[in-house]
Enzyme design. Structure first.
Site, short mmCIF file in Angstrom:
data_model
loop_
_atom_site.label_atom_id
_atom_site.label_comp_id
_atom_site.label_asym_id
_atom_site.label_seq_id
_atom_site.Cartn_x
_atom_site.Cartn_y
_atom_site.Cartn_z
N THR A 38 16.59 1.92 -12.20
CA THR A 38 15.05 2.21 -12.08
C THR A 38 14.47 1.87 -13.91
OG1 THR A 38 12.81 2.24 -11.43
CG2 THR A 38 14.50 3.96 -11.91
N LYS A 70 16.19 -1.65 -16.24
CA LYS A 70 17.28 -2.58 -15.09
C LYS A 70 17.56 -4.11 -15.85
CE LYS A 70 14.25 -1.96 -11.23
NZ LYS A 70 13.67 -2.28 -9.81
N ASN A 123 19.83 -3.00 -10.46
CA ASN A 123 18.81 -2.01 -10.03
C ASN A 123 19.65 -1.01 -9.30
OD1 ASN A 123 19.57 -3.18 -6.54
ND2 ASN A 123 17.91 -1.94 -6.30
N ASP A 167 17.35 -5.07 -4.96
CA ASP A 167 15.89 -4.73 -4.70
C ASP A 167 15.71 -6.86 -3.82
OD1 ASP A 167 15.13 -2.68 -5.91
OD2 ASP A 167 14.99 -3.79 -7.52
N GLY A 211 1.32 -12.04 -8.11
CA GLY A 211 1.66 -11.13 -9.60
C GLY A 211 3.00 -12.01 -9.88
N GLY A 224 5.90 -9.81 -12.40
CA GLY A 224 6.76 -8.90 -13.09
C GLY A 224 8.11 -9.00 -12.73
N ALA A 247 9.22 -7.00 -9.89
CA ALA A 247 8.86 -7.10 -8.45
C ALA A 247 8.50 -8.54 -7.98
CB ALA A 247 7.44 -6.29 -7.35
N TYR A 279 3.76 1.75 -2.14
CA TYR A 279 3.83 2.01 -0.54
C TYR A 279 3.70 4.02 -1.06
CZ TYR A 279 7.60 3.72 -3.99
OH TYR A 279 8.41 4.02 -5.20
P1 NAP Z 1 5.41 -5.57 -14.01
O1 NAP Z 1 6.84 -5.74 -13.45
O2 NAP Z 1 4.85 -4.74 -14.51
O3 NAP Z 1 4.36 -6.30 -12.94
C1 NAP Z 1 3.49 -6.04 -12.27
C2 NAP Z 1 2.31 -7.80 -11.74
O4 NAP Z 1 1.14 -7.11 -11.51
C3 NAP Z 1 2.40 -8.48 -13.43
O5 NAP Z 1 2.60 -9.73 -13.16
C4 NAP Z 1 1.22 -8.05 -13.83
O6 NAP Z 1 0.54 -9.03 -14.57
C5 NAP Z 1 0.51 -7.97 -12.66
N1 NAP Z 1 -0.82 -7.34 -13.01
C6 NAP Z 1 -0.93 -5.96 -13.16
N2 NAP Z 1 -2.23 -5.60 -13.09
C7 NAP Z 1 -3.23 -6.39 -12.40
C8 NAP Z 1 -4.17 -6.99 -12.25
N3 NAP Z 1 -5.26 -5.76 -12.42
N4 NAP Z 1 -4.62 -8.20 -11.83
C9 NAP Z 1 -3.85 -9.01 -11.44
N5 NAP Z 1 -2.32 -9.15 -11.73
C10 NAP Z 1 -2.38 -7.43 -12.64
O7 NAP Z 1 5.64 -4.16 -12.75
P2 NAP Z 1 6.42 -4.44 -10.59
O8 NAP Z 1 7.68 -3.59 -11.54
O9 NAP Z 1 6.49 -6.04 -10.90
O10 NAP Z 1 5.87 -3.77 -9.49
C11 NAP Z 1 4.74 -4.07 -9.45
C12 NAP Z 1 4.16 -3.53 -8.13
O11 NAP Z 1 5.25 -3.44 -7.05
C13 NAP Z 1 4.06 -1.74 -8.11
O12 NAP Z 1 2.92 -1.32 -7.90
C14 NAP Z 1 5.42 -1.35 -8.14
O13 NAP Z 1 4.63 0.20 -7.17
C15 NAP Z 1 5.43 -2.15 -6.93
N6 NAP Z 1 6.94 -2.00 -6.25
C16 NAP Z 1 7.53 -1.72 -5.15
C17 NAP Z 1 8.82 -1.34 -4.90
C18 NAP Z 1 9.57 -1.21 -3.48
O14 NAP Z 1 10.43 -0.74 -3.15
N7 NAP Z 1 8.47 -1.41 -2.82
C19 NAP Z 1 9.53 -2.19 -5.83
C20 NAP Z 1 9.50 -2.12 -6.59
C21 NAP Z 1 8.01 -2.27 -7.43
P3 NAP Z 1 0.49 -8.99 -15.98
O15 NAP Z 1 1.65 -9.79 -16.71
O16 NAP Z 1 -0.52 -10.11 -16.56
O17 NAP Z 1 0.13 -7.66 -16.57
#
Ligand code: NAP
Length: 289
Positions: free
Chosen positions: A71, A75, A96, A111, A135, A137, A139, A232
């Site tokens: 994680t 990754k 992952n 994932d 988004g 990022g 995910a 979650y």
């Molecule tokens: P990440 O790589 O940091 O990506 C987050 C994305 O959200 C980026 O595009 C970021 O934009 C955008 N963002 C952040 N804050 C924002 C805001 N206030 N307004 C608009 N866009 C915003 O994170 P990630 O790993 O993808 O994870 C994202 C979410 O998915 C988290 O909540 C995580 O817990 C969840 N997740 C869940 C699982 C699951 O198994 N259910 C797995 C993975 C992730 P910028 O690039 O501009 O900062």
């Protein structure tokens, strides 16, 4: 790195590596499943800082682990240290799950399978129709790849603060029917009007800021929508409550966590994870947090 102590010699070991790692639900998920099936397996957790990653990969092989999850923040960084990666992990550029067989560590990306399996029950409602992903990022990459490669949506709109990141996802996966829009109320509402599947991959609405939502209160959610939030913590976000009230079908992030874990569990043990047992255990845990 040390093996967990005081266990019978025939125990098999799995683990998760990351940094920080204390909040991971994976040990609880996998150990509950091993216990439910009376399997002599144990899933451990190792906090590995970036400069210790290569040694950890070697130690996990030497100590005879069957495999492990990877994680944040490892990754992508782990890929050069592995003996091989499968096609999906290569296309996404992230691993992952690792399986170790004959001293070879092979990386996978479950994932993507988690997203596919979580959405599969609702596929009839959004297949061959446009989808909106909020988004850009890590995910989002897994979600967009799953929608494009396995779930066959007709078009993907990515709404992101960074148009560069959104464009690079569409470019990396060679998605012809991709649109990039601003993460802004007007653009999101316009996209909702023509999309059937809405996916939130941003952390907006995640604990502790649970009163936030990526959509405005007047966003035109409707009963034809399937709304999928990868968060979650909490189990039900403001976005999902809003969608439910509008009559939409909803899918929460816990299902992705469980289904990505189930896919890894099957690869390591050759057995189906008892997902109903696991879901109950994780829901109980998240309710009291
Ligand atoms: P990440 O790589 O940091 O990506 C987050 C994305 O959200 C980026 O595009 C970021 O934009 C955008 N963002 C952040 N804050 C924002 C805001 N206030 N307004 C608009 N866009 C915003 O994170 P990630 O790993 O993808 O994870 C994202 C979410 O998915 C988290 O909540 C995580 O817990 C969840 N997740 C869940 C699982 C699951 O198994 N259910 C797995 C993975 C992730 P910028 O690039 O501009 O900062």
């Amino acid at each position: 790195m040390k093996l967990p102590e005081h266990l019978a010699p025939d125990y098999r070991f799995l683990a998760i590596i990351g940094h920080p790692i204390t909040h991971s639900l994976s040990p609880l998920m996998h150990n509950s499943a091993f216990q439910a099936l009376s399997l002599p397996y144990l899933y451990a957790m190792y906090d590995i800082e970036p400069d210790g990653l290569l040694k950890a990969v070697q130690d996990l092989k030497t100590l005879g682990f069957l495999g492990y999850n990877v994680t944040i923040p490892h990754k992508q960084a782990i890929i050069p240290s592995l003996d091989g990666i499968d096609e999906n992990a290569k296309a996404i550029g992230a691993v992952n799950t690792v399986c170790i067989l004959n001293s070879k560590a092979i990386g996978y990306n479950t994932d993507v399978l988690g997203v596919v399996r979580a959405l599969e029950p609702f596929k009839g409602l959004f297949a061959e129709k446009p989808a909106l992903v909020m988004g850009a990022g890590g995910a989002a990459r897994a979600a967009v790849f799953a929608l494009h490669t396995f779930l066959k949506v007709s078009e993907i709109t990515i709404a992101a603060r960074s148009k560069e990141k959104a464009s690079s996802i569409a470019g990396d996966f060679r998605i012809r029917n991709a649109k990039i829009v601003n993460f802004a109320r007007k653009d999101l509402n316009t996209s909702l009007a023509h999309c059937s599947l809405i996916v939130n991959t941003t952390p907006v609405g995640m604990h502790p800021l649970v009163d936030a939502s990526p959509l405005s209160d007047d966003a035109p959610l409707k009963s034809g929508h399937v709304v999928f939030d990868l968060i979650y913590r909490p189990l039900e976000t403001k976005l999902l409550r809003h969608a439910k009230a509008a009559g939409a079908k909803v899918v929460g992030g816990l299902e992705v966590l469980i289904q990505q874990g189930a896919a890894a569990f099957e690869m390591w043990t050759g057995k189906k994870m008892p997902v109903d047992v696991v879901r109950k255990v994780l829901e109980e845990k998240l309710k009291v947090e």
